[in-house]
Structures are given as structure tokens and as C-alpha cells.
Design a protein around this motif. Structure first.
Motif, mmCIF file in Angstrom:
data_model
loop_
_atom_site.group_PDB
_atom_site.id
_atom_site.type_symbol
_atom_site.label_atom_id
_atom_site.label_comp_id
_atom_site.label_asym_id
_atom_site.label_seq_id
_atom_site.Cartn_x
_atom_site.Cartn_y
_atom_site.Cartn_z
ATOM 1 N N VAL A 38 0.878 -1.174 0.000
ATOM 2 C CA VAL A 38 0.000 0.000 0.000
ATOM 3 C C VAL A 38 0.913 1.221 0.000
ATOM 4 C CG1 VAL A 38 -1.701 1.320 1.324
ATOM 5 C CG2 VAL A 38 -1.873 -1.161 1.218
ATOM 6 N N PRO A 39 0.661 2.211 -0.861
ATOM 7 C CA PRO A 39 1.539 3.391 -0.903
ATOM 8 C C PRO A 39 1.571 4.111 0.450
ATOM 9 C CG PRO A 39 0.123 3.328 -2.839
ATOM 10 C CD PRO A 39 -0.372 2.260 -1.913
ATOM 11 N N PRO A 40 2.760 4.238 1.061
ATOM 12 C CA PRO A 40 2.856 4.903 2.359
ATOM 13 C C PRO A 40 3.171 6.393 2.213
ATOM 14 C CG PRO A 40 4.935 3.850 1.859
ATOM 15 C CD PRO A 40 4.040 3.622 0.663
ATOM 16 N N GLN A 41 2.712 7.156 3.165
ATOM 17 C CA GLN A 41 3.123 8.541 3.310
ATOM 18 C C GLN A 41 3.683 8.696 4.716
ATOM 19 O OE1 GLN A 41 0.060 11.371 2.294
ATOM 20 N NE2 GLN A 41 -0.538 10.280 0.441
ATOM 21 N N GLY A 42 4.901 9.176 4.826
ATOM 22 C CA GLY A 42 5.571 9.263 6.114
ATOM 23 C C GLY A 42 6.938 8.621 6.032
ATOM 24 N N SER A 43 7.504 8.330 7.183
ATOM 25 C CA SER A 43 8.856 7.775 7.235
ATOM 26 C C SER A 43 8.828 6.326 7.717
ATOM 27 C CB SER A 43 9.727 8.608 8.188
ATOM 28 O OG SER A 43 10.999 8.007 8.369
ATOM 29 N N VAL A 44 9.484 5.449 6.934
ATOM 30 C CA VAL A 44 9.670 4.053 7.329
ATOM 31 C C VAL A 44 11.137 3.715 7.117
ATOM 32 C CG1 VAL A 44 8.998 1.651 7.001
ATOM 33 C CG2 VAL A 44 7.326 3.467 6.569
ATOM 34 N N THR A 45 11.882 3.555 8.200
ATOM 35 C CA THR A 45 13.298 3.217 8.074
ATOM 36 C C THR A 45 13.533 1.808 8.610
ATOM 37 O OG1 THR A 45 13.838 4.247 10.199
ATOM 38 C CG2 THR A 45 14.073 5.606 8.228
ATOM 39 N N PHE A 46 14.288 1.034 7.843
ATOM 40 C CA PHE A 46 14.628 -0.337 8.202
ATOM 41 C C PHE A 46 16.143 -0.427 8.288
ATOM 42 C CE2 PHE A 46 15.475 -4.792 6.643
ATOM 43 C CZ PHE A 46 15.098 -5.415 7.820
ATOM 44 N N ARG A 47 16.645 -0.697 9.489
ATOM 45 C CA ARG A 47 18.091 -0.713 9.759
ATOM 46 C C ARG A 47 18.740 0.593 9.273
ATOM 47 N NH1 ARG A 47 19.930 -6.792 8.103
ATOM 48 N NH2 ARG A 47 19.304 -6.011 6.071
ATOM 49 N N GLY A 48 18.058 1.694 9.526
ATOM 50 C CA GLY A 48 18.590 3.023 9.214
ATOM 51 C C GLY A 48 18.388 3.478 7.786
ATOM 52 N N GLN A 49 17.810 2.624 6.938
ATOM 53 C CA GLN A 49 17.605 2.973 5.530
ATOM 54 C C GLN A 49 16.134 3.286 5.273
ATOM 55 O OE1 GLN A 49 19.129 0.106 2.746
ATOM 56 N NE2 GLN A 49 18.094 0.993 0.993
ATOM 57 N N GLN A 50 15.882 4.403 4.604
ATOM 58 C CA GLN A 50 14.517 4.784 4.277
ATOM 59 C C GLN A 50 13.965 3.844 3.202
ATOM 60 O OE1 GLN A 50 11.119 6.238 4.760
ATOM 61 N NE2 GLN A 50 12.680 7.528 5.739
ATOM 62 N N ILE A 51 12.831 3.171 3.507
ATOM 63 C CA ILE A 51 12.269 2.226 2.546
ATOM 64 C C ILE A 51 10.888 2.651 2.056
ATOM 65 C CG2 ILE A 51 13.568 0.265 3.458
ATOM 66 C CD1 ILE A 51 10.999 -0.639 4.896
ATOM 67 N N ALA A 52 10.329 3.709 2.604
ATOM 68 C CA ALA A 52 9.010 4.174 2.155
ATOM 69 C C ALA A 52 9.082 4.533 0.676
ATOM 70 C CB ALA A 52 8.571 5.387 2.968
ATOM 71 N N GLY A 53 8.196 3.940 -0.111
ATOM 72 C CA GLY A 53 8.167 4.209 -1.542
ATOM 73 C C GLY A 53 8.888 3.176 -2.377
ATOM 74 N N LYS A 54 9.671 2.287 -1.742
ATOM 75 C CA LYS A 54 10.350 1.225 -2.489
ATOM 76 C C LYS A 54 9.365 0.113 -2.855
ATOM 77 C CE LYS A 54 15.039 1.709 -0.553
ATOM 78 N NZ LYS A 54 15.715 1.937 -1.852
ATOM 79 N N LYS A 55 9.723 -0.673 -3.868
ATOM 80 C CA LYS A 55 8.921 -1.813 -4.259
ATOM 81 C C LYS A 55 9.000 -2.914 -3.198
ATOM 82 C CE LYS A 55 7.834 -0.160 -8.353
ATOM 83 N NZ LYS A 55 6.433 0.248 -8.680
ATOM 84 N N ALA A 56 7.912 -3.680 -3.082
ATOM 85 C CA ALA A 56 7.854 -4.721 -2.055
ATOM 86 C C ALA A 56 8.987 -5.729 -2.197
ATOM 87 C CB ALA A 56 6.496 -5.425 -2.101
ATOM 88 N N TYR A 57 9.317 -6.133 -3.433
ATOM 89 C CA TYR A 57 10.376 -7.132 -3.609
ATOM 90 C C TYR A 57 11.748 -6.577 -3.245
ATOM 91 C CZ TYR A 57 10.646 -4.862 -8.246
ATOM 92 O OH TYR A 57 10.733 -3.960 -9.276
ATOM 93 N N ASP A 58 11.951 -5.269 -3.448
ATOM 94 C CA ASP A 58 13.224 -4.661 -3.040
ATOM 95 C C ASP A 58 13.327 -4.601 -1.521
ATOM 96 O OD1 ASP A 58 14.286 -4.224 -5.596
ATOM 97 O OD2 ASP A 58 13.169 -2.353 -5.837
ATOM 98 N N ILE A 59 12.211 -4.303 -0.859
ATOM 99 C CA ILE A 59 12.197 -4.261 0.606
ATOM 100 C C ILE A 59 12.463 -5.657 1.168
ATOM 101 C CG2 ILE A 59 10.743 -3.846 2.633
ATOM 102 C CD1 ILE A 59 9.321 -1.660 0.986
#
Length: 234
Positions: A52-73
Motif C-alpha cells: 500500500v503506498p505509504p506517506q511518512g517515514s519508514v526506516t529499516f536498519r537506518g535505511q529509508q524504505i518508504a516508496g520502495k517496491k515490495a520485492y526490493d524491501i
């Protein structure tokens, strides 16, 4: 910090489902996301993983992942087990598990292997070369969790793993979640059964109307009758 979500918003059309969700997960933690149906728990997972397209900040191990494709995440080390137990019914149990490996990853090179899965779940081992379509509901749930683990994630989000399962299978799922944590994997657990979530979680978040209304330990939630009555009890 493994996962940090700040001011997360998400929409379905014009419907504003997530309205500023904040949560975080430390390394090796089991964190439960609680709440009644329809408050946005599953949407939170889908926004984090990119379904689902997110708005806001999502960081995983310090890397911003909001807006990335699901398979890349997923390739970064974030696993997701959806509520609908997606399996490939025409493939065998073994083939379903192998599909969980990341590109270039070989079985046995991570924290999990086919042998590990079959040792943990004798039923899956006995049905290794059986088409997944004939598995029971509990076995299909185990297969979806195990297939995600085959990709060796550092954090796994599991949506309603005990939904519709017999009590004996519910206890098996709880044991698996504890084993996942023992291996240093962080877990975000969306769960309806309060007793299971309270028993295995390090911290809990309670959601209501698209936002977090409580954050604390299971012991702290047990002492908040007002929160349980307003946001959890039917």
C-alpha cells in the motif's frame, strides 16, 4: 533500531486508513500490534512492506524504505506473512519452501533450511513432496511462515497467524514465534488473540481509528482496564 515508523499515513481511495502511525522495533524484539478488526493493523504491515503506498517515514536498519517496491524491501531483509496464507497449491510443500529463497541464496546458507523446517514441523516433513493444496489450514499457515523464513529475514511481519486454527496448532504457532526470536529475528505480530500476544511479546501497541492509542509492555497493558475496554474488548 531495526524498524522505525514515523507519522505513517495510508489511503484506500479517498478513505484515510492510517492517520499518523508511530512505532518501532528493536533487534530481537517481538512486538504485537493489537486492536479490533478494521482499525488499520494489516494496512500498517502492507504500508511498511510497500503493498500500500505509504506517506511518512519508514526506516529499516537506518535505511529509508518508504516508496520502495515490495520485492526490493524483502531483499533488504524484511519478511512478510500475509493474513490470507498465500501458497502455490499446485506445487509441493518442498517447492513452496524453495520459492522463499532469495535470488542467489542457497538452501542452508541462512539461519533456516529445509531440514530445519522439517525438523520443527514434522507434518511438513511428512508432506514434503505432497501438493500444498491438500494441507490442512494449520499446515498451510506453517508453510507460509516457513517459506518467508527461508529468505532469512532480519525482521518478519506476521498477520493473524492463529486465525481459524485449532488450539493445539495455535500453541505450535506461538512456539515458532518464540523460536524466531531466539534466533535474533525481530517480529511484528498482528494478532487477535490477546492471551497469545501478551504471553510472547516484549512490547505491545494498541491501534484505534488508524492511529496508535497505547504503547507499553504486556504488564502495563494488563493494568490499563480503560484501554482494554475501549479499544480491545468486544
Amino acid at each position: 533500531m531495526m524498524l522505525d515508523v514515523q507519522d505513517l499515513h495510508a489511503y484506500y481511495g479517498k478513505s484515510h486508513v492510517l492517520q499518523g502511525v508511530n512505532l518501532n522495533i528493536q533487534e530481537g524484539e517481538i512486538v504485537a500490534l493489537l486492536g479490533r478488526n478494521g482499525v488499520g493493523r494489516s494496512t500498517t504491515c502492507k504500508a511498511i512492506i510497500g503493498e500500500v503506498p505509504p506517506q511518512g517515514s519508514v526506516t529499516f536498519r537506518g535505511q529509508q524504505i518508504a516508496g520502495k517496491k515490495a520485492y526490493d524491501i524483502a531483499r533488504l531483509g524484511l519478511g512478510y506473512v500475509p493474513e490470507n496464507r498465500d501458497i502455490f497449491p499446485g506445487l509441493t510443500t518442498r517447492q513452496n519452501l524453495i520459492l522463499g529463497l532469495k535470488p542467489g541464496q542457497k538452501d542452508g546458507h541462512g539461519r533456516w533450511s529445509l531440514e530445519t523446517m522439517f525438523d520443527m514441523f514434522e507434518n511438513l516433513g511428512n508432506r514434503a513432496d505432497t501438493e500444498a493444496s491438500v494441507l490442512s489450514g494449520g499446515e498451510k499457515q506453517m508453510l507460509t511462515i516457513c517459506r518467508t523464513l527461508m529468505g532469512d529475514p532480519d525482521l518478519i511481519m506476521i498477520d493473524e497467524p492463529t486465525e481459524g486454527l485449532a488450539p493445539q496448532m495455535v500453541q505450535k504457532v506461538a512456539a515458532v514465534l518464540k523460536e524466531i526470536a531466539k534466533r535474533g529475528i525481530s517480529t511484528l505480530l498482528v494478532e487477535q488473540k490477546l492471551d497469545i500476544a501478551m504471553d510472547i511479546s516484549d512490547r505491545v501497541y494498541v491501534m484505534g481509528h488508524g492511529r496508535v492509542v497505547f504503547e507499553g509492555t504486556p504488564a502495563e497493558l494488563k493494568g490499563r482496564n480503560d484501554i482494554r475496554k475501549e479499544w480491545l474488548e468486544v
